[in-house]
Scaffold this motif. Structure first.
Motif, PDB file in Angstrom:
ATOM      1  N   GLU A 186      -1.881   1.987  -2.414  1.00  0.00           N
ATOM      2  CA  GLU A 186      -0.628   2.653  -2.775  1.00  0.00           C
ATOM      3  C   GLU A 186      -0.386   3.879  -1.904  1.00  0.00           C
ATOM      4  OE1 GLU A 186       1.813   3.896  -6.797  1.00  0.00           O
ATOM      5  OE2 GLU A 186      -0.382   3.836  -6.863  1.00  0.00           O
ATOM      6  N   ASN A 203      -7.870   0.480  -8.826  1.00  0.00           N
ATOM      7  CA  ASN A 203      -6.702  -0.310  -9.261  1.00  0.00           C
ATOM      8  C   ASN A 203      -5.397   0.135  -8.611  1.00  0.00           C
ATOM      9  OD1 ASN A 203      -7.914  -2.096 -11.344  1.00  0.00           O
ATOM     10  ND2 ASN A 203      -8.458  -0.148 -12.271  1.00  0.00           N
ATOM     11  N   ASN A 204      -5.443   0.369  -7.312  1.00  0.00           N
ATOM     12  CA  ASN A 204      -4.245   0.877  -6.624  1.00  0.00           C
ATOM     13  C   ASN A 204      -3.953   0.070  -5.361  1.00  0.00           C
ATOM     14  OD1 ASN A 204      -6.378   1.671  -5.066  1.00  0.00           O
ATOM     15  ND2 ASN A 204      -5.896   3.860  -5.076  1.00  0.00           N
ATOM     16  N   SER A 231       3.489  -9.047 -12.363  1.00  0.00           N
ATOM     17  CA  SER A 231       2.877  -9.774 -11.255  1.00  0.00           C
ATOM     18  C   SER A 231       2.763 -11.261 -11.564  1.00  0.00           C
ATOM     19  CB  SER A 231       1.482  -9.204 -10.949  1.00  0.00           C
ATOM     20  OG  SER A 231       1.584  -7.883 -10.452  1.00  0.00           O
ATOM     21  N   ARG A 288       3.012  -8.360  -5.656  1.00  0.00           N
ATOM     22  CA  ARG A 288       2.279  -8.141  -6.900  1.00  0.00           C
ATOM     23  C   ARG A 288       1.198  -7.093  -6.704  1.00  0.00           C
ATOM     24  NH1 ARG A 288       1.132 -13.529  -5.900  1.00  0.00           N
ATOM     25  NH2 ARG A 288       2.286 -14.043  -7.771  1.00  0.00           N
ATOM     26  N   ARG A 289       0.771  -6.560  -7.806  1.00  0.00           N
ATOM     27  CA  ARG A 289      -0.405  -5.691  -7.808  1.00  0.00           C
ATOM     28  C   ARG A 289      -1.642  -6.590  -7.729  1.00  0.00           C
ATOM     29  NH1 ARG A 289      -1.771  -0.554  -9.812  1.00  0.00           N
ATOM     30  NH2 ARG A 289       0.358  -0.249 -10.575  1.00  0.00           N
ATOM     31  N   SER A 331       2.693  -5.753 -15.585  1.00  0.00           N
ATOM     32  CA  SER A 331       3.274  -5.273 -14.335  1.00  0.00           C
ATOM     33  C   SER A 331       4.324  -6.219 -13.768  1.00  0.00           C
ATOM     34  CB  SER A 331       2.169  -5.076 -13.295  1.00  0.00           C
ATOM     35  OG  SER A 331       1.641  -6.330 -12.874  1.00  0.00           O
ATOM     36  N   PHE A 343      -2.100  -3.420  -3.517  1.00  0.00           N
ATOM     37  CA  PHE A 343      -0.932  -4.268  -3.679  1.00  0.00           C
ATOM     38  C   PHE A 343      -0.839  -5.303  -2.562  1.00  0.00           C
ATOM     39  CE2 PHE A 343      -0.138  -0.288  -5.783  1.00  0.00           C
ATOM     40  CZ  PHE A 343       0.547  -0.620  -6.933  1.00  0.00           C
ATOM     41  N   GLU A 352      -4.763  -7.055  -8.992  1.00  0.00           N
ATOM     42  CA  GLU A 352      -5.651  -6.623 -10.066  1.00  0.00           C
ATOM     43  C   GLU A 352      -7.103  -6.991  -9.784  1.00  0.00           C
ATOM     44  OE1 GLU A 352      -5.123  -4.775 -12.538  1.00  0.00           O
ATOM     45  OE2 GLU A 352      -2.951  -4.723 -12.809  1.00  0.00           O
ATOM     46  N   ARG A 386       6.344  -2.145  -8.784  1.00  0.00           N
ATOM     47  CA  ARG A 386       6.401  -3.415  -9.496  1.00  0.00           C
ATOM     48  C   ARG A 386       6.873  -4.508  -8.538  1.00  0.00           C
ATOM     49  NH1 ARG A 386       6.235  -3.309 -14.942  1.00  0.00           N
ATOM     50  NH2 ARG A 386       7.441  -5.235 -15.089  1.00  0.00           N
TER      51      ARG A 386
END
Length: 329
Positions: free
Chosen positions: A104, A76-77, A171, A54-55, A169, A79, A57, A10
């Motif tokens: 990630e 979706n992994n 973000s 942040r992620r 999340s 960052f 997205e 996060r």
């Protein structure tokens, strides 16, 4: 809903970039994971600690012809870490300073007090040999050029779902997301209304060379001055004076770096720029895209749009440029 990822990273979490050997185990023969390159510039950061921004997205991608599309990263992994941008050193000095994307699998969550890993990693040079910087003598390979390969299209429904993911999340805050939803919605509803983008009347636009250097201070000229440098498409020698840039008129900014060469995202070719700089703190806010974009690309400024300023306070300059500012006053 999207399943949670291992570690549930996060914004604000501390992470450590894994060792070259660990990263190498995740890469294919092209030095990529799910189409996203791990670049030589990132290799130098292995073992360092960073803060999760942040992620990612979704992201904006420039396609041939100048059009932009919003797409989502595979699986979706992906960052973004605070303050980490590409130096361009391994790509013949590209000066775009793009935000780095991190899978990630290349990160591990750590305590904020945990020391960075030592820099004497085994496998560092072996991994370096695996990482590609060119696909041909004239086409470069980097995260920017491969974004289309590392992402997939988004439906409007999926984009809205991504907005919810950003909120969940952490973000984006509720206030941020409200702005990033309402502004694009308003623009679409009023798309027939003429926008405030500056356009000039010139057929051939002029150049002015100030030879600005990092750390120098400039004042952005007024709209009435800038419009005299533009053609009827709002461009100076092909570079658009984008909507929103005029809001900074008569304000002072520090020069972050020159922009003499940059890799084109759609073609992978090196473009040579002239009399152009990047100013500290001025980035694309991506308010035209529903839900925004995590890239925060720098905006590009022709020197003819700027005026050298000699009375700025050194203490207000970014720390890496303060000494330069003192010397140039």
């Amino acid at each position: 809903m999207r399943p949670s990822t291992d570690g549930d990273l996060r914004p604000g979490d501390w992470v450590q970039i894994k060792s070259p050997l660990e990263v190498a185990q995740t890469l294919d023969d092209d030095g990529m994971l799910e189409g996203l390159p791990f670049m030589p510039e990132m290799l130098e950061l292995c073992g360092q600690n960073g803060v999760m921004a942040r992620r990612a997205e979704k992201t904006c991608i420039e396609f041939p012809g100048g059009g932009y599309k919003i797409r989502e990263f595979l699986n979706n992994n992906t960052f973004v870490l605070e303050g980490l941008r590409c130096s361009g050193k391994a790509h013949d000095g590209c000066q775009r300073g793009c935000t780095l994307f991190w899978k990630e699998s290349w990160l591990r969550k750590v305590d904020s007090q945990e020391a960075a890993a030592p820099d004497n990693f085994a496998g560092k040079e072996e991994l370096r040999k695996k990482l590609k910087t060119k696909a041909s003598p004239t086409r470069y390979v980097c995260q920017s050029t491969e974004l289309a390969r590392a992402t997939k299209p988004l439906t409007r429904k999926r984009i809205l779902l991504k907005c919810l993911y950003d909120l969940r999340s952490g973000s984006r805050s509720v206030m941020e997301m409200s702005r990033l939803v309402l502004i694009p919605a308003w623009r679409k509803a009023t798309r027939r209304i003429r926008r405030g983008r500056l356009t000039g009347q010139l057929k051939q636009t002029p150049v002015e060379k100030l030879e600005l250097q990092p750390g120098e201070w400039v004042t952005i000229k007024t709209k009435s001055e800038i419009v005299k440098t533009l053609d009827n498409h709002g461009r100076n020698r092909g570079l658009i004076f984008d909507e929103g840039m005029g809001d900074h008129g008569e304000k002072k900014f520090c020069v972050r770096q020159r922009l003499d060469r940059m890799i084109s995202e759609p073609t992978g070719e090196m473009r040579h720029m002239d009399a152009t700089v990047i100013l500290e703190g001025l980035k694309c806010t991506c308010t035209n895209v529903l839900g925004g974009c995590p890239r925060q690309d720098f905006t590009y400024w022709r020197e003819i749009w700027l005026q050298r300023t000699g009375n700025a306070k050194p203490d207000s300059c970014p720390h890496e440029h303060r000494e330069h500012c003192r010397e140039s006053r």
